[in-house]
Design an enzyme around this catalytic site. Structure first.
Site: not given
Lengths: 350, 350
Positions: A113, A134, A176, A216, A226, A230, A234, A237, A241, A251
């Site tokens: 956990r 993330k 990026e 960032k 997000e 935030r 994207n 993206h 994506h 990517h």
């Protein structure tokens, strides 16, 4: 070495950036833990096992790149940590590119956990993904759909790791870097474009990288989970994506194509010329991005992939980040009909 | 219906307990969400699909019991949610026993990096596991070693679901009810013992259940991430988990054997008679718990299993919860040598 500290209300961490800083900086962290477990990307381990990584015993080796992010590979990482006797009080150190960082960070998030972890990004691309907490693996239904928010205890970005990167990996990471420059300012983007007009070399990018890291950090500290700003990260993206998923390209390459589409749609929607599309098209093509793929986009399949993107919260429209005339990003909902129209117009414009 | 609210600084949730409350109470939650996705234990679905669950369309059905908690089954649940188009703004409702709740809750925790979820426990055992936000699946190396802390948005405990439970399931759940009574007070434990001297019936346990829920809520609110007092909830569990893992018996049965061992060790270590072992042995045996297994424990294998328990933070000793003369739980480290000795003495005492 440069050091940047996050500015959350608590549990802050430091991002260390520099050359040859890995060993000494890591020691600052590992000395505080009884047990340390390493997760290392296979390619990185192969390249540095007799040098920077030579003192590391019995690391968990992940399959290279995105192969580390299948559910099966991921469970393998977690079981390997447990087999080695990891405890809640242990530290995990993840060494590798964006994929290893995503999968290794998620393993740290859910093993027992949650145990502490350090990100050691080794690629240009990972200057982005290693920051912000993330973590994720891929689903059969799309990229990064299974994951957790789990802040690292530190990020050690030793630029010496970049030395062995293949050119395509540099190019992918530059996607990026360029996005962060766009989010920083019109001037930052223009400067970077001029600086790299004749090609991208990692060694020339250090200033832009550090600027990118600061951009960032600003966004992820402002809005960790997000729910607001935030989302601007994207930029490029949402369609990126979908392109990455459809064509199985790297990517950053997909992001760069997504950024071009974002520029096109920003111009269309504002009915103005925020971006000089022609010069950007030439620039991206010359650098080696596969711009020709934009001419083959199937709007239906793109929409299907975009629907699976977790940021897209409605059925009739797609959440999308565009940029306005003041060069500020903004979030908007584009209806599926409009999106089909934009993709068609983009293809025609090429 | 009784309602209990958690008392965290924020993001509190309500535990609803009563008969026939499922549909109406659930509606209070689902009406706030655009999409709702259901995860239901196969046995529960089978038993209630024409009654309480008849309006639920296209649920994700989990394999019954612990079979839902393998890595493969878990990934299947997550992929099923994604296949159905779950979004960050969706609600997940998990209906089933402890295992479905653990696996379904963990699925809600990591799908799209976390979506809201409601726990609908349907067993006696799950009065415990549904509260507190711990979610998990099993590793090859031990139970509940992979998971997350993810608070539910609400817990709906409709006691009508208990009506179809087989006797062994009631007996298993009673293990946790009894543990909560021990943690509550000496009197609560004695009263429960007297009340159930001639057998355990779910219908007679409602008061004890509600007391147990309050005890559990007190501990998990005080110490959500188990850095202190929440550990006391592991009373009977350290050895209990090892027994469960070794003999593949039901959780609550193993916990009851673990509680007996805890009583034995508490007496030994304090050199006093905190617990009347003889009457407890008779009581547990008469109720149907497999006390004879305690006579066959292999200390080496038990230690090996306990080492994998994530609460055990050192190599030379085992973290263990005992009770003192004032009937208060406390955490202690028992060296592996001592543990071997205690297990030997326990076997001899039977």
């Amino acid at each position: 070495m440069k050091e940047f500290e996050t500015t959350y209300p608590d549990d802050n961490y430091t991002v260390h950036v520099g050359h040859g800083i890995f060993k000494e900086t890591l020691n600052l962290y590992t000395s505080r833990y009884e047990d340390v477990f390493y997760i290392i990307d296979e390619n990185v381990h192969h390249a540095f096992k007799t040098t920077a990584l030579k003192d590391i015993e019995d690391p968990v080796i992940t399959r290279p790149g995105e192969a580390a992010k299948t559910a099966e590979a991921f469970i393998g990482i977690v079981e390997s940590l447990l087999e080695r006797g990891i405890k809640r009080s242990s530290l995990v150190v993840v060494i590798g590119g964006g994929a290893a960082g995503d999968a290794g960070g998620f393993a740290a998030a859910v093993t027992l956990r949650g145990v502490d972890f350090i990100q050691v990004p080794t690629t240009l691309l990972a200057h982005d993904s290693a920051i912000g907490g993330k973590t994720a693996i891929n689903s059969r239904h799309g990229k990064n759909l299974i994951g957790a928010f789990h802040r690292p205890s530190g990020v050690i970005y030793d630029l010496d790791f970049l030395s062995t990167l293949p050119e395509s990996e540099i190019l992918s990471g530059f996607g990026e870097v360029y996005k962060h420059a766009l989010l920083d300012s019109e001037k930052a983007a223009r400067d970077l474009m001029e600086q790299t007009a004749h090609g991208v070399k990692a060694a020339d990018l250090e200033d832009s990288l550090i600027k990118g890291i600061r951009t960032k950090m600003r966004y992820v500290t402002e809005d960790e989970f997000e729910s607001g700003s935030r989302k601007y990260l994207n930029l490029g993206h949402t369609l990126g994506h979908a392109i990455e998923y459809e064509y199985k390209i790297q990517h950053g390459h997909a992001v760069m194509l997504g950024l071009y589409a974002m520029m096109f749609i920003s111009n269309e929607q504002s009915e103005s010329r925020i971006f000089d599309l022609e010069s950007h098209h030439t620039y991206f093509s010359n650098l080696g991005y596969p711009m020709e793929l934009l001419g083959t986009l199937d709007p239906g399949r793109m929409l299907k992939h975009m629907k699976h993107d977790k940021k897209n919260i409605s059925d009739a429209s797609v959440g999308f980040i565009l940029m306005d005339k003041d060069f500020e990003p903004f979030f908007t909902e584009i209806s599926t009909d409009e999106m089909v129209k934009y993709i068609g117009a983009l293809k025609e414009s090429l």
